[in-house]
Write a protein that holds these residues in place. Structure first.
Motif, PDB file in Angstrom:
ATOM      1  N   TYR A  31       0.806  -1.209   0.000  1.00 53.11           N
ATOM      2  CA  TYR A  31       0.000   0.000   0.000  1.00 53.11           C
ATOM      3  C   TYR A  31       0.845   1.267   0.000  1.00 53.11           C
ATOM      4  O   TYR A  31       1.812   1.384   0.758  1.00 53.11           O
ATOM      5  N   ALA A  49       2.583  11.804   1.566  1.00 48.19           N
ATOM      6  CA  ALA A  49       2.420  10.438   1.093  1.00 48.19           C
ATOM      7  C   ALA A  49       3.781   9.767   1.000  1.00 48.19           C
ATOM      8  O   ALA A  49       4.807  10.434   0.831  1.00 48.19           O
ATOM      9  N   ALA A  96      -4.316   7.057   5.496  1.00 50.18           N
ATOM     10  CA  ALA A  96      -5.042   6.410   4.418  1.00 50.18           C
ATOM     11  C   ALA A  96      -4.108   5.498   3.643  1.00 50.18           C
ATOM     12  O   ALA A  96      -2.892   5.689   3.652  1.00 50.18           O
ATOM     13  N   ASP A  98      -3.728   2.990  -0.080  1.00 51.63           N
ATOM     14  CA  ASP A  98      -4.214   2.578  -1.392  1.00 51.63           C
ATOM     15  C   ASP A  98      -3.178   1.689  -2.048  1.00 51.63           C
ATOM     16  O   ASP A  98      -1.989   1.965  -1.956  1.00 51.63           O
ATOM     17  N   ALA A 105      -1.898  10.110  -5.035  1.00 51.80           N
ATOM     18  CA  ALA A 105      -2.169   9.859  -3.619  1.00 51.80           C
ATOM     19  C   ALA A 105      -2.553  11.117  -2.866  1.00 51.80           C
ATOM     20  O   ALA A 105      -3.075  11.038  -1.749  1.00 51.80           O
ATOM     21  N   THR A 110      -8.883   9.058  -4.137  1.00 51.11           N
ATOM     22  CA  THR A 110      -8.184   7.900  -4.700  1.00 51.11           C
ATOM     23  C   THR A 110      -7.769   6.888  -3.640  1.00 51.11           C
ATOM     24  O   THR A 110      -7.371   5.779  -3.965  1.00 51.11           O
ATOM     25  N   MET A 111      -7.852   7.278  -2.365  1.00 50.04           N
ATOM     26  CA  MET A 111      -7.389   6.391  -1.295  1.00 50.04           C
ATOM     27  C   MET A 111      -8.534   5.485  -0.859  1.00 50.04           C
ATOM     28  O   MET A 111      -9.623   5.945  -0.524  1.00 50.04           O
ATOM     29  N   ASP A 112      -8.284   4.187  -0.851  1.00 47.39           N
ATOM     30  CA  ASP A 112      -9.346   3.221  -0.604  1.00 47.39           C
ATOM     31  C   ASP A 112      -9.662   2.993   0.861  1.00 47.39           C
ATOM     32  O   ASP A 112     -10.787   2.643   1.220  1.00 47.39           O
ATOM     33  N   TRP A 114      -9.241   4.095   5.063  1.00 43.48           N
ATOM     34  CA  TRP A 114      -9.043   5.207   5.992  1.00 43.48           C
ATOM     35  C   TRP A 114      -9.116   4.731   7.428  1.00 43.48           C
ATOM     36  O   TRP A 114      -9.908   3.845   7.761  1.00 43.48           O
TER      37      TRP A 114
END
Length: 124
Positions: A31, A49, A96, A98, A105, A110-112, A114
């Motif tokens: 991730y 990020a 977060a 992804d 990012a 766009t971040m899956d 949390w």
């Protein structure tokens, strides 16, 4: 992946905090990880990020030189070191994750995954 942020608190301007985000579930190193923050009534804002291996990072301009994102894949944890804190850094901070969006990012949509936020309050 499940995320749990911690480390927030009350600090005076100029002080420091270290936020942690522990991950459980699937392979953490799969991730991209990010930190965002939100003030009530405002949109969630990108902070920093870090890439899958930790070899690349990027930051929003307002925190460059003051905040540092890092990760320890062996501990399934991402960190955000906050230095030279300012009252305007006061916010709820969220981590977060992804699996694939590195270049984008900085965009929260766009971040899956949390975590629940941790509150940082900086007094003047």
């Amino acid at each position: 992946v499940q995320l749990q942020a911690s480390g927030g608190g009350l600090v005076q301007a100029g002080g420091s905090l270290r936020l942690s985000c522990a991950a459980s579930g699937r392979t953490f190193s799969s991730y991209v990880m990010g930190w965002f923050r939100q003030v009530p009534g405002k949109e969630r804002e990108f902070v920093a990020a870090i890439s899958w291996s930790g070899g690349s990072t990027y930051y929003t301009d307002s925190v460059k030189g003051r905040f540092t994102i890092s990760r320890d894949n062996a501990k399934n944890t991402v960190y955000l070191e906050l230095n030279s804190l300012k009252p305007e850094d006061t916010a709820v901070y969220y981590c977060a994750a992804d699996p694939s969006h590195w270049a984008t990012a900085k965009y929260a949509y766009t971040m899956d995954y949390w975590g629940k936020g941790t509150l940082v309050t900086v007094s003047s």
